[in-house]
Scaffold this motif. Structure first.
Motif, mmCIF file in Angstrom:
data_model
loop_
_atom_site.group_PDB
_atom_site.id
_atom_site.type_symbol
_atom_site.label_atom_id
_atom_site.label_comp_id
_atom_site.label_asym_id
_atom_site.label_seq_id
_atom_site.Cartn_x
_atom_site.Cartn_y
_atom_site.Cartn_z
ATOM 1 N N UNK A 82 78.384 44.853 16.106
ATOM 2 C CA UNK A 82 78.976 44.879 17.414
ATOM 3 C C UNK A 82 77.858 43.851 18.280
ATOM 4 N N UNK A 83 76.736 44.431 18.619
ATOM 5 C CA UNK A 83 76.070 43.850 19.745
ATOM 6 C C UNK A 83 75.313 42.571 19.004
ATOM 7 N N UNK A 84 74.561 42.598 17.905
ATOM 8 C CA UNK A 84 73.793 41.768 17.502
ATOM 9 C C UNK A 84 74.760 40.585 16.904
ATOM 10 N N UNK A 85 75.691 40.859 16.206
ATOM 11 C CA UNK A 85 76.927 39.845 15.731
ATOM 12 C C UNK A 85 77.251 38.825 16.853
ATOM 13 N N UNK A 86 77.573 39.600 18.045
ATOM 14 C CA UNK A 86 78.241 38.866 19.207
ATOM 15 C C UNK A 86 77.186 37.991 19.721
ATOM 16 N N UNK A 87 76.066 38.414 19.954
ATOM 17 C CA UNK A 87 74.946 37.739 20.360
ATOM 18 C C UNK A 87 74.836 36.548 19.799
ATOM 19 N N UNK A 88 74.715 36.510 18.256
ATOM 20 C CA UNK A 88 74.377 35.323 17.558
ATOM 21 C C UNK A 88 75.903 34.350 17.686
#
Length: 324
Positions: free
Chosen positions: A75-81
């Protein structure tokens, strides 16, 4: 099988919405878009958690730790990238790179020879898997070729941003190759657990992570002023809050629920290829946002993507060899 494909289609249509948000909110940092989206996801999950409280209490500490890992990376890391990639390179290039997920997930799933899930599901021989993968790769290449030509014709584009956007999108692919495989492993190892409850558990696990991320962003901005941003809601607060709540509910919770339902019904290798629905939806939304239809090469590429999916649906895993 049919229900699993329809759930995967619904998840793809909903997940495609997340590609639009960075284009509609270009002034907002990618990290803020990520924590705000999943803060909304966590808040949406809280009343749902009250409804499913008894079933959530059945989850063990190990289950909650797994939900937190899935939330952090998927969720978090994927969408930041992803959001950072879209803001730097525009929508089409990251969408095309994310579009390789069906190929990458199918290959990684098929390589997991010693995995218990693989032994239970069987495997797709490479000679039967190859045609659908080649169709998908060819379709992605055609769309990317046309979009790259359009990007090069735009005078305001910076080559460094384009390259950085591509690298960030590759990082997003790594995160989301890990997530659906790991998530499917948990769901298939716990067939008695509700996919809806597991989606809610991931939302609840995401909430403290998103809050921690928001506090880190606030502290960093207060110490350095590096974000140069009007806290807490930015220059267009109404649009920001509405869009974050919409994708927090539809893309995050409902999309995760639909994908969990598909993951319990379909082999991981096949489900991985059906993530192409997300790419098709994201492309469709991007063209609507542009107000134009795809060119001939892009239309042909989209046709190949669809053909690859239908080819994949014809195949069935080869049952594992029985011990003699």
């Amino acid at each position: 099988m049919t229900a699993g494909v329809l759930f995967a289609l619904a998840a793809g249509l909903l997940w495609g919405l997340v590609f639009v948000a960075p284009l509609l909110l270009p002034e907002y940092p990618a990290a803020l878009l990520s924590v705000a989206r999943y803060l909304a996801f966590g808040l949406v999950a809280l009343p749902l958690a009250l409804i499913d409280w008894r079933r959530l209490r059945e989850l063990t500490r190990a289950d909650w730790a797994e939900a937190a890992r899935l939330a952090l990376i998927g969720n978090l890391l994927y969408y930041v990238l992803l959001a950072a990639a879209i803001q730097r390179a525009g929508g089409p290039l990251p969408t095309m790179i994310i579009g390789t997920l069906p190929v990458v997930i199918a290959i990684v799933s098929n390589l997991r020879r010693a995995d218990p899930t693989r032994r239970r599901e069987g495997r797709l021989p490479w000679r039967r898997l190859a045609p659908s993968l080649l169709l998908i790769v060819a379709g992605i290449a055609l769309v990317h070729h046309e979009e790259l030509a359009l990007w090069r014709a735009a005078p305001a584009m910076d080559e460094g941003d384009y390259v950085l956007g591509a690298l960030l999108a590759v990082g997003a692919v790594v995160c989301w190759t890990w997530y659906p495989i790991r998530n499917a492993d948990w769901l298939r190892a716990h067939p008695d657990r509700s996919p809806r409850v597991w989606a809610t558990a991931q939302g609840v696990a995401t909430l403290p992570l998103a809050l921690a991320g928001l506090l880190v962003l606030l502290a960093w901005d207060g110490a350095t002023g590096g974000l140069r941003f009007d806290w807490p809601l930015g220059p267009t607060p109404g649009e920001f809050v509405a869009l974050m709540l919409a994708i927090g509910l539809l893309a995050s919770w409902v999309g995760t629920l639909c994908w969990n339902e598909a993951s319990q019904r379909l082999p991981t290798t096949l489900a991985g290829q059906l993530i192409v629905f997300e790419t098709l939806a994201a492309l469709g939304y991007a063209y609507l946002l542009r107000g134009q239809a795809p060119g001939a090469a892009s239309a042909a590429g989209i046709g190949l993507l669809v053909a690859g999916v239908f080819w994949a649906l014809r195949e069935r895993p080869q049952p594992p060899a029985q011990p003699t």
